[in-house]
Each structure stands twice: as structure tokens, then as C-alpha cells.
Design a protein around this motif. Structure first.
Motif, mmCIF file in Angstrom:
data_model
loop_
_atom_site.group_PDB
_atom_site.id
_atom_site.type_symbol
_atom_site.label_atom_id
_atom_site.label_comp_id
_atom_site.label_asym_id
_atom_site.label_seq_id
_atom_site.Cartn_x
_atom_site.Cartn_y
_atom_site.Cartn_z
ATOM 1 N N THR A 93 17.450 67.614 69.813
ATOM 2 C CA THR A 93 17.771 67.309 71.201
ATOM 3 C C THR A 93 16.522 67.571 72.029
ATOM 4 O O THR A 93 15.524 68.078 71.516
ATOM 5 N N ARG A 94 16.589 67.260 73.265
ATOM 6 C CA ARG A 94 15.471 67.518 74.166
ATOM 7 C C ARG A 94 15.170 69.007 74.239
ATOM 8 O O ARG A 94 14.044 69.417 74.425
ATOM 9 N N ASP A 95 16.185 69.835 74.049
ATOM 10 C CA ASP A 95 16.037 71.284 74.173
ATOM 11 C C ASP A 95 15.990 72.005 72.833
ATOM 12 O O ASP A 95 16.235 73.203 72.773
ATOM 13 N N GLY A 96 15.712 71.318 71.761
ATOM 14 C CA GLY A 96 15.701 71.932 70.439
ATOM 15 C C GLY A 96 16.609 71.161 69.502
ATOM 16 O O GLY A 96 16.648 69.942 69.533
ATOM 17 N N SER A 97 17.374 71.866 68.695
ATOM 18 C CA SER A 97 18.330 71.179 67.821
ATOM 19 C C SER A 97 19.707 71.798 67.996
ATOM 20 O O SER A 97 19.839 72.953 68.408
ATOM 21 N N LYS A 98 20.710 70.974 67.696
ATOM 22 C CA LYS A 98 22.106 71.399 67.832
ATOM 23 C C LYS A 98 22.900 70.825 66.666
ATOM 24 O O LYS A 98 22.584 69.747 66.170
ATOM 25 N N PRO A 99 23.981 71.494 66.294
ATOM 26 C CA PRO A 99 24.877 70.892 65.315
ATOM 27 C C PRO A 99 25.543 69.654 65.934
ATOM 28 O O PRO A 99 25.804 69.611 67.146
ATOM 29 N N LEU A 100 25.808 68.675 65.110
ATOM 30 C CA LEU A 100 26.456 67.457 65.588
ATOM 31 C C LEU A 100 27.775 67.784 66.290
ATOM 32 O O LEU A 100 28.141 67.131 67.261
ATOM 33 N N GLU A 101 28.452 68.817 65.824
ATOM 34 C CA GLU A 101 29.707 69.247 66.449
ATOM 35 C C GLU A 101 29.504 69.562 67.927
ATOM 36 O O GLU A 101 30.311 69.174 68.773
ATOM 37 N N ASP A 102 28.394 70.235 68.257
ATOM 38 C CA ASP A 102 28.110 70.569 69.648
ATOM 39 C C ASP A 102 27.711 69.333 70.454
ATOM 40 O O ASP A 102 28.045 69.220 71.632
ATOM 41 N N VAL A 103 26.991 68.428 69.802
ATOM 42 C CA VAL A 103 26.574 67.199 70.487
ATOM 43 C C VAL A 103 27.799 66.386 70.894
ATOM 44 O O VAL A 103 27.883 65.863 72.004
ATOM 45 N N PHE A 104 28.781 66.295 69.986
ATOM 46 C CA PHE A 104 29.986 65.502 70.258
ATOM 47 C C PHE A 104 31.073 66.293 70.995
ATOM 48 O O PHE A 104 32.137 65.736 71.283
#
Length: 103
Positions: A68-79
Motif C-alpha cells: 500500500t502507499r503506507d507499507g503493506s497490509k493483509p488483503l483482509e484489511d484492504v477489503f
């Protein structure tokens, strides 16, 4: 064109010029393509059956990290903010992930 050394050299030069032009065009086209989200996730998305929903994607791939723009996230958090969306293709899923991650 005459079949002599000068004519053959011109043909070779023309072919080299055309090849360079093709390579430049291909490079320009590749620059228009978005970067893959994650090669492994891309493969998994390609191998899914569609249509699929955001909930199904999270159930199958929710622990996969995406940039993400701010690092990485689990897909669960993205959705997480998504409710009841359906996707008809891997391209549609990738586009939605890019929207949600500001990529």
C-alpha cells in the motif's frame, strides 16, 4: 534494389532500424501496464473461478500481504471496508485492490 553489397548493407541497416523501433514500441507498451500486485497473488487470482466476491477473496487469500502507499497490509484489511462486491475477473480484482491501496 540491386543485389550487391551496398543493397544488402542497406537491407540489413533497415532491418536493424525496424527492430529497434519494435523494441522501443514494446517498451512503451510495457510502461503502460500496471505493476503486478504480488506475483504469487496474481497467479492465485488468475486460477480462481469467477465471478467471486470480496468475502470469498478474503476467505481464500486474506492473509496475503499487498503493498500500500503506507507499507503493506493483509488483503483482509484492504477489503475490510468492502461490503458485498462481486468481481468478474482477476483484472477486476487487481484494479479494485489498486484503488483501495492507492496504487
Amino acid at each position: 534494389m540491386a543485389d550487391d553489397k551496398k543493397g544488402r548493407n542497406k537491407q540489413a541497416d533497415d532491418e536493424e532500424r525496424r527492430q529497434r523501433e519494435r523494441e522501443l514500441q514494446e517498451a512503451r507498451e510495457r510502461n503502460d501496464e500496471p505493476e503486478p500486485i504480488d506475483p504469487a497473488l496474481d497467479d492465485e487470482l488468475e486460477n480462481r473461478e469467477y465471478p467471486t466476491t470480496a468475502d470469498e477473496l478474503v476467505g481464500a487469500h486474506g492473509d496475503r500481504e499487498v503493498d500500500t502507499r503506507d507499507g503493506s497490509k493483509p488483503l483482509e484489511d484492504v477489503f475490510a471496508p468492502i461490503e458485498d462486491e462481486s468481481y468478474d475477473s482477476a483484472d477486476a480484482v487487481r484494479a479494485r485492490i489498486r484503488e483501495l491501496t492507492d496504487h
